[in-house]
Motif scaffolding. Sequence first.
Motif, short mmCIF file in Angstrom:
data_model
loop_
_atom_site.label_atom_id
_atom_site.label_comp_id
_atom_site.label_asym_id
_atom_site.label_seq_id
_atom_site.Cartn_x
_atom_site.Cartn_y
_atom_site.Cartn_z
N LEU A 3 -6.54 12.28 -3.83
CA LEU A 3 -6.35 12.13 -4.70
C LEU A 3 -5.25 11.73 -5.65
O LEU A 3 -5.08 11.59 -7.03
CB LEU A 3 -6.86 13.56 -5.36
N ILE A 4 -4.64 11.84 -4.46
CA ILE A 4 -3.24 10.91 -5.27
C ILE A 4 -3.76 9.68 -5.91
O ILE A 4 -2.30 8.53 -7.31
CB ILE A 4 -1.93 10.82 -4.65
N GLY A 5 -3.93 9.00 -5.15
CA GLY A 5 -4.73 7.19 -6.03
C GLY A 5 -3.71 6.09 -5.67
O GLY A 5 -3.09 6.26 -4.23
N TYR A 6 -3.06 5.07 -6.25
CA TYR A 6 -2.70 4.28 -5.80
C TYR A 6 -3.15 3.36 -4.64
O TYR A 6 -4.44 4.04 -3.95
CB TYR A 6 -1.31 4.61 -4.85
N LYS A 7 -2.37 2.23 -4.35
CA LYS A 7 -3.74 1.13 -3.45
C LYS A 7 -3.52 1.77 -2.02
O LYS A 7 -2.55 2.69 -2.01
CB LYS A 7 -2.94 -0.18 -3.15
N SER A 8 -4.27 1.90 -1.15
CA SER A 8 -4.68 2.52 0.32
C SER A 8 -5.36 1.44 1.04
O SER A 8 -5.57 0.56 0.55
CB SER A 8 -5.22 3.67 -0.17
N CYS B 238 1.09 -0.96 0.08
CA CYS B 238 -0.42 -0.30 -0.23
C CYS B 238 0.56 1.21 -0.23
O CYS B 238 1.73 1.44 0.64
CB CYS B 238 -1.13 0.37 1.04
N ASP B 239 0.60 2.14 -0.89
CA ASP B 239 1.56 3.65 -0.36
C ASP B 239 0.82 4.57 0.27
O ASP B 239 1.42 5.30 0.61
CB ASP B 239 1.31 4.30 -1.99
N VAL B 240 0.07 4.06 0.90
CA VAL B 240 -1.46 5.06 1.57
C VAL B 240 -2.31 4.36 2.97
O VAL B 240 -2.95 3.60 2.22
CB VAL B 240 -2.38 5.98 0.69
#
Length: 314
Positions: A191-196, A122-124
């Motif tokens: 808004l940045i997105g990526y997997k969270s 996960c990035d976030v």
Amino acid sequence: MSLLYIVIPCYNEEEVLPETAKRVTDKLQRLISAGLCDDNSRILFVDDGSRDKTWGIIEQLHSENPFVCGLKLSRNKGHQNALLAGLMAAKGICDCAISMDADLQDDIEVLDDFLKKFHEGCDVVYGVRKKRDKDTFFKRFTAESFYKLMNKMGVEVVFNHADYRLLSRRALEGLSEFSEVNLFLRGIVPLIGYKSACVYYDRSERFAGESKYPLKKMLSFALDGITSFSIKPLRIISNLGIIISVFSIVGLLYALISKLLGNAVPGWTAIIASVWLLGGIQLLCLGVIGEYIGKIYSETKRRPKYFVDRFLIK
Ligand code: UDP
Ligand code: MG
């Protein structure tokens, strides 16, 4: 192994800082020995132009504690800017950064879960409060209504998530691309997105000192959040205008027919009432539009969000 930076904005936090540093250092050491993060991981305290001994304490901690780094802003710039300053300072150095408040209201025992989710890709990772039974009724009510209102206005925010979150290096790079002056990180990060992912925890009371978010600051923060992310209020105004116009046409017809039928009444009450009502609505609408124009004004000036006075790193 991932290098972690824990970013903590501090404004007049002399009462809590020594204890916070002790508890977070202890936690960081446990994370390192559990193999969840690199032993070069650090705690970064950001002094947001405090008027008390906060910076002195950070300097002292930096000289005594091998994990503590410090960043001093040139003056008080507010929580969101201080947080951004810390995250941007950590951006090139770390693999991931976790932001949290200086008062440790957010349970630091869930840091393990943050890092586990990060290692799962996960990035976030959002820290979400399970319940708000430790908050006063007023704070709970206003905060929860705020999240609901934001969602109604079409702003994507994670319910009951404040600024306790993990961001990976590329999420931090994403964040640095947002150049807006009116910062509302809770709205920007989705808004940045990526997997969270979300991590759930219980929020406790401040263990010392008092809240740096009095009602006035809280309201302006909420207003900022809405007007920075949603143009719905403007649309509501247009719709209101249409509805009122339709009503006034009906009213006009009624008045004309009454006159033609010869039973026009003095009608003082109706006139006065509508004058007041329309005056109020017009002022409100002007205010909302003005709010957006003000925002455009401050955004076009592109003023720098903060200046770094000192950066203590090791
Ligand atoms: N804070 C800051 N600058 C400010 C106001 C607050 O850096 O102008 C920091 C403060 O030191 C704390 C965090 O923001 O670490 C959240 O503040 P607080 O705990 O007072 O807010 P609350 O939890 O009451 O909403
Ligand atoms: Mg707090």
